[in-house]
Design a protein around this motif. Sequence first.
Motif, PDB file in Angstrom:
ATOM      1  N   ARG A  43       0.804  -1.345  -0.062  1.00  0.00           N
ATOM      2  CA  ARG A  43       0.021  -0.004   0.022  1.00  0.00           C
ATOM      3  C   ARG A  43       0.687   1.207   0.121  1.00  0.00           C
ATOM      4  N   GLN A  44       1.901   1.159  -0.838  1.00  0.00           N
ATOM      5  CA  GLN A  44       2.918   2.333  -0.914  1.00  0.00           C
ATOM      6  C   GLN A  44       3.270   2.458  -2.408  1.00  0.00           C
ATOM      7  N   PHE A  45       3.677   3.841  -2.727  1.00  0.00           N
ATOM      8  CA  PHE A  45       4.229   4.133  -4.011  1.00  0.00           C
ATOM      9  C   PHE A  45       5.603   3.575  -3.795  1.00  0.00           C
ATOM     10  N   ILE A  46       6.013   2.863  -5.098  1.00  0.00           N
ATOM     11  CA  ILE A  46       7.479   2.208  -4.933  1.00  0.00           C
ATOM     12  C   ILE A  46       8.503   2.812  -5.837  1.00  0.00           C
ATOM     13  N   LEU A 325     -18.947   7.968   0.189  1.00  0.00           N
ATOM     14  CA  LEU A 325     -17.919   8.376   0.907  1.00  0.00           C
ATOM     15  C   LEU A 325     -17.653   9.808   0.311  1.00  0.00           C
ATOM     16  N   LYS A 326     -16.867  10.633   1.039  1.00  0.00           N
ATOM     17  CA  LYS A 326     -16.519  11.700   0.753  1.00  0.00           C
ATOM     18  C   LYS A 326     -14.900  11.806   1.005  1.00  0.00           C
ATOM     19  N   PRO A 327     -14.137  11.225   0.111  1.00  0.00           N
ATOM     20  CA  PRO A 327     -12.577  11.198   0.161  1.00  0.00           C
ATOM     21  C   PRO A 327     -11.794  12.670   0.085  1.00  0.00           C
ATOM     22  N   GLY A 328     -12.541  13.535  -0.437  1.00  0.00           N
ATOM     23  CA  GLY A 328     -11.724  14.874  -0.688  1.00  0.00           C
ATOM     24  C   GLY A 328     -12.290  15.686  -1.975  1.00  0.00           C
ATOM     25  N   THR A 329     -11.733  16.735  -2.439  1.00  0.00           N
ATOM     26  CA  THR A 329     -12.263  17.057  -3.574  1.00  0.00           C
ATOM     27  C   THR A 329     -11.663  16.832  -4.918  1.00  0.00           C
ATOM     28  N   ASP A 341     -10.503  -6.690  -3.036  1.00  0.00           N
ATOM     29  CA  ASP A 341     -10.049  -6.697  -1.460  1.00  0.00           C
ATOM     30  C   ASP A 341      -9.810  -5.079  -1.211  1.00  0.00           C
ATOM     31  N   GLN A 342      -9.478  -4.245  -2.400  1.00  0.00           N
ATOM     32  CA  GLN A 342      -9.229  -2.894  -1.994  1.00  0.00           C
ATOM     33  C   GLN A 342      -9.807  -2.004  -3.132  1.00  0.00           C
ATOM     34  N   VAL A 343      -9.911  -0.745  -2.957  1.00  0.00           N
ATOM     35  CA  VAL A 343     -10.520  -0.020  -3.951  1.00  0.00           C
ATOM     36  C   VAL A 343      -9.588   1.445  -3.832  1.00  0.00           C
ATOM     37  N   TRP A 344      -9.071   1.919  -4.911  1.00  0.00           N
ATOM     38  CA  TRP A 344      -8.233   3.025  -5.023  1.00  0.00           C
ATOM     39  C   TRP A 344      -8.958   4.172  -5.589  1.00  0.00           C
ATOM     40  N   LEU A 345      -8.829   5.340  -5.078  1.00  0.00           N
ATOM     41  CA  LEU A 345      -9.337   6.561  -5.585  1.00  0.00           C
ATOM     42  C   LEU A 345      -8.358   7.849  -5.749  1.00  0.00           C
ATOM     43  N   SER A 346      -8.341   8.451  -6.913  1.00  0.00           N
ATOM     44  CA  SER A 346      -7.655   9.604  -7.136  1.00  0.00           C
ATOM     45  C   SER A 346      -8.360  10.514  -6.679  1.00  0.00           C
ATOM     46  N   VAL A 347      -7.908  11.529  -5.759  1.00  0.00           N
ATOM     47  CA  VAL A 347      -8.355  12.764  -5.332  1.00  0.00           C
ATOM     48  C   VAL A 347      -7.496  14.052  -5.705  1.00  0.00           C
ATOM     49  N   ARG A 348      -7.879  14.419  -7.037  1.00  0.00           N
ATOM     50  CA  ARG A 348      -6.852  15.341  -7.640  1.00  0.00           C
ATOM     51  C   ARG A 348      -6.786  16.605  -6.926  1.00  0.00           C
ATOM     52  N   ASP A 349      -7.609  17.345  -6.513  1.00  0.00           N
ATOM     53  CA  ASP A 349      -7.373  18.507  -5.869  1.00  0.00           C
ATOM     54  C   ASP A 349      -7.135  18.618  -4.508  1.00  0.00           C
ATOM     55  N   ASP A 350      -7.032  17.592  -3.810  1.00  0.00           N
ATOM     56  CA  ASP A 350      -6.169  17.259  -2.764  1.00  0.00           C
ATOM     57  C   ASP A 350      -4.759  16.630  -2.696  1.00  0.00           C
ATOM     58  N   ASN A 351      -4.460  16.400  -3.979  1.00  0.00           N
ATOM     59  CA  ASN A 351      -3.312  15.995  -4.303  1.00  0.00           C
ATOM     60  C   ASN A 351      -2.895  14.496  -3.457  1.00  0.00           C
ATOM     61  N   LYS A 352      -3.749  13.681  -3.673  1.00  0.00           N
ATOM     62  CA  LYS A 352      -3.839  12.573  -2.851  1.00  0.00           C
ATOM     63  C   LYS A 352      -4.418  11.386  -3.592  1.00  0.00           C
ATOM     64  N   VAL A 353      -3.848  10.249  -3.135  1.00  0.00           N
ATOM     65  CA  VAL A 353      -4.675   8.795  -3.715  1.00  0.00           C
ATOM     66  C   VAL A 353      -5.044   8.183  -2.281  1.00  0.00           C
ATOM     67  N   VAL A 354      -6.251   7.627  -2.420  1.00  0.00           N
ATOM     68  CA  VAL A 354      -6.807   7.124  -1.156  1.00  0.00           C
ATOM     69  C   VAL A 354      -7.180   5.515  -1.430  1.00  0.00           C
ATOM     70  N   GLY A 355      -6.769   4.721  -0.678  1.00  0.00           N
ATOM     71  CA  GLY A 355      -7.292   3.465  -0.529  1.00  0.00           C
ATOM     72  C   GLY A 355      -8.287   3.130   0.392  1.00  0.00           C
ATOM     73  N   TYR A 356      -9.341   2.004  -0.255  1.00  0.00           N
ATOM     74  CA  TYR A 356     -10.301   1.901   1.071  1.00  0.00           C
ATOM     75  C   TYR A 356     -10.426   0.331   1.183  1.00  0.00           C
ATOM     76  N   ALA A 365      -5.196   3.548   3.374  1.00  0.00           N
ATOM     77  CA  ALA A 365      -3.805   4.147   3.072  1.00  0.00           C
ATOM     78  C   ALA A 365      -4.304   5.460   2.460  1.00  0.00           C
ATOM     79  N   GLU A 366      -3.422   6.354   2.712  1.00  0.00           N
ATOM     80  CA  GLU A 366      -3.473   7.799   2.031  1.00  0.00           C
ATOM     81  C   GLU A 366      -2.249   8.091   1.684  1.00  0.00           C
ATOM     82  N   LEU A 367      -1.849   8.326   0.130  1.00  0.00           N
ATOM     83  CA  LEU A 367      -0.706   8.578  -0.352  1.00  0.00           C
ATOM     84  C   LEU A 367      -0.631   9.872  -1.072  1.00  0.00           C
TER      85      LEU A 367
END
Length: 386
Positions: A43-46, A325-329, A341-356, A365-367
């Motif tokens: 659950r990390q960028f490598i 869910l409200k992961p961000g903007t 088992d996982q779902v990953w969302l890109s949250v552009r305006d908050d500059n993050k990728v969130v896993g649920y 995870a929040e990367l």
Amino acid sequence: MVVGGILLLAGCANISSVRGTADLATVVARATGEVAILDTSTRQFIGIVEGLGDLSHASIVYSRDGRFAFVFGRDGGLTKVDILKHEVVVRTLQAGNSIGGAISQDGRLVAVANYEPGGVRVFDSETLELLADIPAIIDGSSDRSKVIGLVDAPGNRFVFSLWDSGEIWIADFSTGNEPKINRYKDIGTQPYDALITSDGRYYIAGLFGEDGMALLDLWHPENGVRRILDHYDMGQERLPVYKMPHLEGWAIAGKRAFVPAIGRHEVLVIDTENWQQIGRIPVHGQPVFVMAHPDNRHVWVNFSVPDYDTVQIIDTENLAIVGELKPGTGVLHMEFSPRGDQVWLSVRDDNKVVGYNPYTLQPIAELPLPSPSGIFMSDRAGRIGL
């Protein structure tokens, strides 16, 4: 003794440097022209790969072994990336404005859909050597049409739509690098995106210029294009469209398809046995992606501005909204791990990728990543149309 010797030599290799790609994904950082490599096990960028050009509308497909990602940039760039070494293998600027691409069933050919010049160019997947150029000439003129909705189909075929002339073309490469082209005209006004069903049978183009969609049965292409969902707006005034829905993100769960309605705060439900509409589900905003969980029990929906801080979850059995869910903007894209088992969302305006965890809806995870957009799991290497 020979086999034993080979095994002994293999045992001397640096095992720690050997790994598969099945738990990896690529994530587009659109503002910086980079692609991050996501390890869904840790659950990390490598790793991160730079120098990929304009990724403001980027998409990615994979080689058949899942090691190489082909990145299609808006600037016409086509880049082959090694996701194990985290480096560019080869890159070419093949056009002026591109909108995505596909890889052939046998993994030998990579095709790119171009706005400028309008048409499709096809490359060798090993070297990115140009093998074929298919100009999307509009009948009766020297003008070319923008090409959209390019997908791979069984039999080493590529299928795509022409925005300006309202056509669907099939380019058949089954006999070599000189394709046979079949054209289907008058499919409707302004096809804007398309999908192919996961079994490779049906190609469906959405129409922006009119209510309805165009369906081509690739088992029986001689029957031509069929119109489905005619007048699904039922005369209602369409809202301003802030972001076009992405039809590659249509969800097909069991015998139902879940489709974003253009300019409506609705998801349409279609019976895939007869392609008739059987329902419509009111949702939070104008849907962009409607993605099915791998077990098909739920579909997840995200939305265009101004409602793009929200994700809703629909039960495919009773068609009810069962989670939010409200992961961000700026939630731009969603992608499930291969077994769900996982779902990953890109949250552009908050500059993050969130896993649920998609069952508990708890974050795992929040990367940080600058302006993330598309997320592409490497299992797409083994799936038709992705």
